[in-house]
Design an enzyme around this catalytic site. Structure first.
Site, short mmCIF file in Angstrom:
data_model
loop_
_atom_site.label_atom_id
_atom_site.label_comp_id
_atom_site.label_asym_id
_atom_site.label_seq_id
_atom_site.Cartn_x
_atom_site.Cartn_y
_atom_site.Cartn_z
N ASP A 22 0.86 -1.18 0.00
CA ASP A 22 0.00 0.00 0.00
C ASP A 22 0.89 1.23 0.00
OD1 ASP A 22 -2.36 -1.50 0.13
OD2 ASP A 22 -2.34 -1.54 2.33
N ASP A 66 -7.12 -1.53 -3.87
CA ASP A 66 -8.04 -1.20 -2.78
C ASP A 66 -9.09 -0.20 -3.24
OD1 ASP A 66 -6.49 -2.80 -1.08
OD2 ASP A 66 -5.31 -1.08 -0.38
#
Length: 164
Positions: A119, A137
């Site tokens: 991320d 995401d």
């Protein structure tokens, strides 16, 4: 295979390619690990976070067994989403499923290759910090919002249009 299914599969592939390309770029070309944080705006920066859990960092897995269980779950979910996508004739529903499918596969690839999901997008305002996420995401969230809209709004419209 209908046009809605082809559209959803194309969107899944585009999501997967964009997700993996962005991750590979920021890991190996820009080397964000060395050049972090990359401040883009006063509220947006790129940083490195390795998420060993699922959404919002829940269910963190530190063992290989946990890692591969999450990979297996993602593979199972991807198969189920593909079957659902294969059966749909609704373009909006197919798009929503395609976004979730592409994101799920993208994050599963990370987990299998690196042991965690990479991320890197961090949104914050003052002391308020939103979670750190990636393209996969964002696609999953957009797809889930689309599924909710389809279920709560569009399905009712389709039902009313089909009844005499």
């Amino acid at each position: 295979m209908g046009t809605a299914t082809r559209f959803g599969l194309a969107l899944a592939l585009a999501t997967l390619v964009l997700d993996q390309a962005s991750k590979l770029f920021f890991l190996f070309v820009h080397d964000l690990r060395v050049h972090q944080p990359l401040v883009l705006t006063p509220f947006l920066e790129l940083i490195v976070v390795w998420n060993r859990g699922i959404s919002y960092g829940l269910f963190q897995q530190e063992t290989d067994l946990g890692r591969w269980l999450l990979v297996a779950f993602a593979v199972g979910a991807s198969i189920w989403l593909t079957l659902w996508l294969w059966r749909t004739h609704q373009r909006f529903l197919a798009a929503s499923l395609g976004l979730i499918l592409g994101g799920a596969v993208g994050n599963a690839i990370d987990r299998a290759a690196y042991g965690a999901v990479f991320d890197f997008v961090h949104i914050h305002v003052g002391s308020f910090s939103w979670y750190v996420f990636n393209v996969a995401d964002a696609a999953i969230v957009a797809g889930v919002v689309g599924l909710l809209y389809d279920s709560l709004v569009l399905e009712g419209r389709r039902s009313r249009a089909a009844s005499p």
